[in-house]
Write a protein that holds these residues in place. Structure first.
Motif, mmCIF file in Angstrom:
data_model
loop_
_atom_site.group_PDB
_atom_site.id
_atom_site.type_symbol
_atom_site.label_atom_id
_atom_site.label_comp_id
_atom_site.label_asym_id
_atom_site.label_seq_id
_atom_site.Cartn_x
_atom_site.Cartn_y
_atom_site.Cartn_z
ATOM 1 N N TYR A 132 -11.393 -2.720 6.099
ATOM 2 C CA TYR A 132 -10.475 -2.768 7.233
ATOM 3 C C TYR A 132 -10.937 -3.788 8.267
ATOM 4 N N ILE A 133 -12.259 -3.778 8.533
ATOM 5 C CA ILE A 133 -12.811 -4.702 9.532
ATOM 6 C C ILE A 133 -12.512 -6.143 9.142
ATOM 7 N N LEU A 134 -12.815 -6.475 7.877
ATOM 8 C CA LEU A 134 -12.615 -7.848 7.419
ATOM 9 C C LEU A 134 -11.140 -8.240 7.428
ATOM 10 N N ALA A 135 -10.294 -7.350 6.923
ATOM 11 C CA ALA A 135 -8.869 -7.694 6.842
ATOM 12 C C ALA A 135 -8.282 -7.866 8.241
ATOM 13 N N ASP A 136 -8.656 -6.963 9.162
ATOM 14 C CA ASP A 136 -8.164 -7.099 10.534
ATOM 15 C C ASP A 136 -8.640 -8.415 11.145
ATOM 16 N N MET A 137 -9.887 -8.765 10.865
ATOM 17 C CA MET A 137 -10.440 -10.001 11.392
ATOM 18 C C MET A 137 -9.655 -11.200 10.871
ATOM 19 N N LEU A 138 -9.393 -11.218 9.563
ATOM 20 C CA LEU A 138 -8.684 -12.350 8.964
ATOM 21 C C LEU A 138 -7.268 -12.474 9.508
ATOM 22 N N LEU A 139 -6.627 -11.346 9.776
ATOM 23 C CA LEU A 139 -5.244 -11.385 10.255
ATOM 24 C C LEU A 139 -5.173 -11.463 11.779
ATOM 25 N N GLY A 140 -6.323 -11.670 12.436
ATOM 26 C CA GLY A 140 -6.314 -11.891 13.876
ATOM 27 C C GLY A 140 -6.120 -10.630 14.685
ATOM 28 N N GLU A 141 -6.364 -9.468 14.061
ATOM 29 C CA GLU A 141 -6.264 -8.220 14.823
ATOM 30 C C GLU A 141 -7.659 -7.753 15.232
ATOM 31 N N ALA A 142 -7.728 -6.673 15.999
ATOM 32 C CA ALA A 142 -9.029 -6.194 16.470
ATOM 33 C C ALA A 142 -9.840 -5.660 15.290
ATOM 34 N N PRO A 143 -11.052 -6.196 15.055
ATOM 35 C CA PRO A 143 -11.850 -5.736 13.908
ATOM 36 C C PRO A 143 -12.171 -4.253 13.958
ATOM 37 N N ILE A 144 -12.251 -3.674 15.171
ATOM 38 C CA ILE A 144 -12.590 -2.256 15.230
ATOM 39 C C ILE A 144 -11.340 -1.387 15.344
#
Lengths: 260, 260, 260
Positions: free
Chosen positions: C66-78
């Protein structure tokens, strides 16, 4: 009489919470942060050989907490750099500490009594940052307990949490340890502070935010000023941790509390 | 007569600024970027053993500037990968450079006169990227001077700024140095270019953007083509830096300008 | 008769796709993920010396995707950490695996027949994550083929893709290799799965999503359960890759398929 005292203390705390941190307290924060950068082995040589890298390191030391918190919350990591006056102030401090003729500025600010004042000012900023970080995270995630704690922690500890990468920028790489594996006092205190402010924010801790800021700042100032004056690394949390950790996590080896 | 000349130059610059970079100039950019990847020791073996890692490295070399800039501005780092045609073009270039039978494509494009043309095309793209990066940052942060400079810098230098992590993907780790500690010419020129474009964007530099793009592109092409042809690493900024740096930052050791 | 069989299979797949993964399957995912963390050399010592670092590692193992995918899509990693119940469940599993008296919980869940059930449950979650990741990326970028594949891949592989940095948190640094350079079976299968789900999402693969989830889950369960039971690292993709790779990428050295 006691009520009056409580009222006065409450008013004092409220007044203290309203004092703006910029520019005075921020100045103290920047001075102490960049002083610690100058203490790092090789930092002075780097400042002459590659001023850009040195400046970047100084900015990470001053604004690392904003960068990390913005990153975690999915905002632009360089968002805080739109505060030109803060960046210019930090740049001026960096320039004076590293390149002032005859090292005059450095000698002044690293004179212990002067330094202790700045150390105290830095803790004022740190606690305020934790409180704002928790509040900011609460604004985004109303029930995100973990997010509040992590954001507050990151806002309080700043670049220390990713010091490995700050070192890498200076060409230093020490993978065998990191700040999370061996927490120093400010990092640990920021974590506990973030937990307290999260409990306050979610109304589990029956205390006003101004009071919590006031008391936690006092605690941090006393601890850090004492530790800096005595060159001590003994954590004031050691007795409590020595009691709780064995119960919760089994035997804690000697390396845990006395490493840094 | 002079007015007419100036008008013509202005028109030429304006026409030049309107030329689209995709696909022709981007092709040159991809070819030169992936050529430099192939020059890296171990890159050819990696391409056979782990094509996915090799492809990822190639993509970082081609689109690193977009990834970094998007990351800094809080947008999705893989946003640019929605341009399927760009990614497919870069993939085709990667495939031809690494896996073309008899190494034919590689031999053609690394033939010096041909390569110099691509090097020139790469600089056209680089300068355009800096200009767009500064403009983009200005759109988000109207008074964010530092943000504009950093975004333009990152757009110009691309993956070079985080080459340590690109190397890590290939199993190589050289923590003792990095691009910021020892800047190569393109990184340094991108930084200066980003400063110029920021000054232009905020109306401190009385020159039209088209003209600045034109002249800075010419400067970059001349420098890079000359340096590539002569296998030279002497920075054209060395004389100016040798004059300014000692005044601003004290004695600059020999390591600064001649390292890479 | 055959039609009825197909209908039944379709209904079974549709019913399977509707089964919620929280809390049961997630529990299996957390148990297997944290088991693998405990297998890492030094992980047990770390859990006693620095519970915070150990907890962070465990969270990365459980929520890294989840952390990585959120990071890649520009969302909050946490962002995912706002699911308090998931985080609490993972924390409970972490606590029981590392600190349960007499190592009881660990002994139970690492007993092979029990473990195989959890391994199967983990694959159910993994395939579901790939499907959701591709769908989520498709929602943001309708024609972003590469973005869909990368997001699905990252959702399937999770922290494995950045295991170097997870190791760094534990004070371990092995720069000479990484998961992308030497893919293990789950990472490779996630990549192929992400490609399949992307083809399905963009209607190039004439199969319903529920069916694809069902069949791919079955394939993953069979492979992983067999590999875990037999302590085997032989990739089931080896024959196909051994056929395709030499054609596409020239001779593949022995290191590619048999490394992990």
């Amino acid at each position: 009489m006691e009520l009056a005292g409580a009222l006065q203390l409450g008013e004092l705390a409220a007044a203290f919470a309203r004092v703006p941190v910029f520019p005075l307290f921020d100045l103290g924060y920047f001075i102490v942060s960049i002083l610690y950068l100058k203490y790092e082995p090789g930092a002075v040589e780097m400042s002459h050989q590659s001023p850009v890298a040195s400046w970047l390191c100084a900015m990470l030391h001053c604004f690392g907490s904003y960068i990390l918190a913005d990153m975690l919350l999915g905002e632009a990591p360089i968002d805080y750099f739109s505060n030109n006056s803060s960046v210019l102030l930090a740049t001026a401090v960096w320039y004076l500490i590293f390149f002032c003729p005859m090292n005059l500025f450095y000698k002044c600010v690293s004179f212990l009594p002067v330094k202790l004042i700045f150390v105290a000012m830095k803790e004022v900023v740190r606690v305020r940052k934790i409180a704002i970080g928790v509040h900011h995270a609460h604004h985004h995630y109303h029930h995100g307990w973990f997010i509040m704690v992590v954001t507050g922690w990151v806002k309080g500890s700043g670049i220390a949490l990713v010091s490995n990468f700050e070192q890498l920028l200076r060409g230093v790489w020490k993978p065998e340890t990191n700040e999370i594996l061996h927490m120093t006092f400010p990092t640990k205190a920021s974590l506990y502070g973030a937990i307290l402010f999260t409990l306050q924010q979610t109304h589990w801790l029956p205390i006003s935010k101004a009071n919590l800021i006031f008391f936690f700042t006092m605690f941090m100032i006393v601890c850090k000023v004492f530790m800096t004056a005595a060159h001590s690394h003994t954590s004031p949390f050691a007795p409590i941790e020595g009691f709780i950790c064995p119960v919760l996590f089994g035997s804690v080896s000697s390396g845990y509390n006395s490493h840094h």
